[in-house]
Design an enzyme around this catalytic site. Structure first.
Site, PDB file in Angstrom:
ATOM      1  N   GLY A  84       0.824  -1.206   0.000  1.00 23.80           N
ATOM      2  CA  GLY A  84       0.000   0.000   0.000  1.00 23.80           C
ATOM      3  C   GLY A  84       0.858   1.256   0.000  1.00 23.80           C
ATOM      4  N   LEU A 140       0.617   3.726  -2.012  1.00 18.54           N
ATOM      5  CA  LEU A 140       1.043   3.607  -3.411  1.00 18.54           C
ATOM      6  C   LEU A 140       1.525   4.942  -3.993  1.00 18.54           C
ATOM      7  CD1 LEU A 140      -1.810   1.298  -4.753  1.00 18.54           C
ATOM      8  CD2 LEU A 140       0.371   0.663  -3.693  1.00 18.54           C
ATOM      9  N   HIS A 141       2.473   4.825  -4.905  1.00 18.32           N
ATOM     10  CA  HIS A 141       3.000   5.991  -5.619  1.00 18.32           C
ATOM     11  C   HIS A 141       3.182   5.597  -7.081  1.00 18.32           C
ATOM     12  CE1 HIS A 141       6.778   3.850  -5.349  1.00 18.32           C
ATOM     13  NE2 HIS A 141       6.679   3.829  -4.033  1.00 18.32           N
ATOM     14  N   HIS A 174       4.551   2.142  -8.037  1.00 19.13           N
ATOM     15  CA  HIS A 174       3.579   1.041  -8.054  1.00 19.13           C
ATOM     16  C   HIS A 174       2.691   1.150  -9.299  1.00 19.13           C
ATOM     17  CE1 HIS A 174       4.244   1.567  -3.586  1.00 19.13           C
ATOM     18  NE2 HIS A 174       4.489   0.283  -3.720  1.00 19.13           N
ATOM     19  N   GLN A 224       8.257  -9.054   7.711  1.00 17.76           N
ATOM     20  CA  GLN A 224       9.450  -8.422   7.136  1.00 17.76           C
ATOM     21  C   GLN A 224       9.890  -7.191   7.938  1.00 17.76           C
ATOM     22  OE1 GLN A 224       7.285  -7.933   3.260  1.00 17.76           O
ATOM     23  NE2 GLN A 224       8.409  -6.026   3.112  1.00 17.76           N
ATOM     24  N   GLY A 241       9.559  -3.847  -8.754  1.00 19.15           N
ATOM     25  CA  GLY A 241      10.368  -2.711  -9.197  1.00 19.15           C
ATOM     26  C   GLY A 241      11.855  -2.955  -8.966  1.00 19.15           C
ATOM     27  N   GLN A 242      12.652  -2.466  -9.897  1.00 19.91           N
ATOM     28  CA  GLN A 242      14.113  -2.616  -9.798  1.00 19.91           C
ATOM     29  C   GLN A 242      14.702  -1.859  -8.610  1.00 19.91           C
ATOM     30  OE1 GLN A 242      16.601  -1.519 -13.326  1.00 19.91           O
ATOM     31  NE2 GLN A 242      18.022  -0.832 -11.744  1.00 19.91           N
ATOM     32  N   ASP A 266      14.072  -2.198  -5.621  1.00 18.66           N
ATOM     33  CA  ASP A 266      14.374  -3.251  -4.641  1.00 18.66           C
ATOM     34  C   ASP A 266      15.104  -4.380  -5.380  1.00 18.66           C
ATOM     35  OD1 ASP A 266      12.894  -1.993  -2.447  1.00 18.66           O
ATOM     36  OD2 ASP A 266      11.171  -2.370  -3.720  1.00 18.66           O
ATOM     37  N   ARG A 306       8.378   5.313   1.742  1.00 13.03           N
ATOM     38  CA  ARG A 306       8.997   5.890   2.940  1.00 13.03           C
ATOM     39  C   ARG A 306       9.552   7.293   2.704  1.00 13.03           C
ATOM     40  NH1 ARG A 306      10.510   0.126   4.074  1.00 13.03           N
ATOM     41  NH2 ARG A 306       9.637  -0.409   6.103  1.00 13.03           N
TER      42      ARG A 306
HETATM   43  O1  PAF Z   1       8.228  -4.479  -2.083  1.00 13.38           O
HETATM   44  C1  PAF Z   1       7.270  -4.541  -1.291  1.00 13.38           C
HETATM   45  O2  PAF Z   1       6.419  -3.658  -1.224  1.00 13.38           O
HETATM   46  C2  PAF Z   1       7.162  -5.739  -0.353  1.00 13.38           C
HETATM   47  O3  PAF Z   1       8.404  -6.188   0.054  1.00 13.38           O
HETATM   48  C3  PAF Z   1       6.324  -6.888  -0.942  1.00 13.38           C
HETATM   49  C4  PAF Z   1       6.981  -7.484  -2.168  1.00 13.38           C
HETATM   50  C5  PAF Z   1       4.938  -6.392  -1.285  1.00 13.38           C
HETATM   51  C6  PAF Z   1       6.186  -8.014   0.095  1.00 13.38           C
HETATM   52  O4  PAF Z   1       5.554  -7.575   1.244  1.00 13.38           O
END
Ligand code: PAF
Length: 297
Positions: free
Chosen positions: A31, A33-34, A37, A61, A147-148, A150, A187
């Site tokens: 969520g 979102l930007h 996404h 996580q 997305g690249q 990450d 963030r």
């Molecule tokens: O990249 C993210 O937003 C998260 O790590 C993901 C892949 C949705 C898993 O929670």
């Protein structure tokens, strides 16, 4: 657009779509979102017959000291955007159904999970790999879009999909940046105006590395040092050159290489990277796969 919270209902919908011969494109998100996404969703809508986006802030996580409770939750705005983009289903399970009492199974991807972000967030990729596996088991996607930005996460999910025979194509999409060069992230909203300005040192340092590469520099240490110098005003976590697929550090630039950086900035942790490929037999023919990623500004 339909919102589904229930696991079983999600799977029933996915099985029915597959029975009709439709391909399912999937964009997993937490969520907030930007545009980053949105670019993944656009790709899925364009390429697949139906599109599912998940919105789930995944507790496994986050370490106990991290921002799970304060992570931005903007579900209504997220749904409005997803509907506008043409998503068919928003899958939003609740944490209790994802991790019921007695939950005991986790996915660990060896090798590629080590180093980079794992050094300061050792819990992180086990949580990501676990939740992505669980989401795949329910959404049954043909293609999943990441997305690249990450880059280590992408490499891990590709490895995991291959190793576990998940029969899903992992599509890695380019980094989306603000007009001033900052890589988009949920963030970024934690940054003060002053921190936001300081954060621009990251993309500026990566642009400098790109220029060095374009000028023929192939010595990894020279590039890493130049990037460290450019990011000096920041609290640097890492600046590394690694093989883009395995995340193993490299000294010389040859093959597909990832230059990845991370820095701490107030309560935010910023990551960014560029990828490039130098054909093994002809180092002179540098092909910048992420050429447009770090704009001149
Ligand atoms: O990249 C993210 O937003 C998260 O790590 C993901 C892949 C949705 C898993 O929670």
């Amino acid at each position: 657009m339909k919102i589904i919270h229930d696991k079983q209902a999600m799977r029933v919908w996915a099985i029915a779509e597959k029975a009709k011969g439709r391909s399912i494109g999937f964009v997993p998100t937490m969520g907030a979102l930007h545009e980053g996404h949105a670019s993944l969703v656009r790709a899925a809508v364009e390429r697949d017959d139906v599109t599912v986006a998940s919105v789930f802030v995944n507790p496994t996580q986050f370490a106990p000291h991290e921002d799970l409770d304060s992570y931005p939750r903007t579900f209504e705005e997220d749904c409005a955007l997803l509907e506008k983009l043409g998503v068919d289903i928003v899958y939003a399970p609740d944490p209790e159904s994802m991790y019921p009492k007695g939950y005991a199974t986790y996915v660990t991807v060896e090798g590629v999970s080590e180093g980079l972000c794992s050094l300061t967030r050792p819990h992180f990729f086990r949580g990501v790999a676990t939740v992505v596996t669980k989401l795949f088991c329910t959404v049954l996607p043909d293609r999943a879009y990441f997305g690249q930005k990450d880059a280590q996460q992408c490499a891990i999910i590709k490895r995991m999909a291959e190793d576990l025979d998940l029969a899903v194509e992992i599509v890695e999409m380019p980094i989306i940046r603000e007009t001033d060069g900052l890589a988009m992230s949920s963030r970024n909203r934690y940054l003060s105006a002053e921190e936001r300005q300081k954060a621009l040192n990251i993309s500026a340092a990566l642009r400098r590395a790109q220029a060095m590469l374009a000028a023929g520099e192939r010595d990894g240490a020279a590039i890493v040092n130049a990037v460290r110098e450019g990011m000096a005003p920041l609290d640097i976590d890492y600046v590394v050159l690694v093989d883009a697929r395995t995340m193993v550090p490299v000294d010389r630039i040859c093959g597909e290489v990832l230059l990845a950086v991370a820095a701490n900035m107030g309560s935010a942790r910023l990551i960014d990277n560029i990828k490039f490929a130098v054909p093994q037999d002809n180092e002179a023919a540098l092909e910048m796969t992420a050429k447009e990623n770090v704009p001149c500004c």
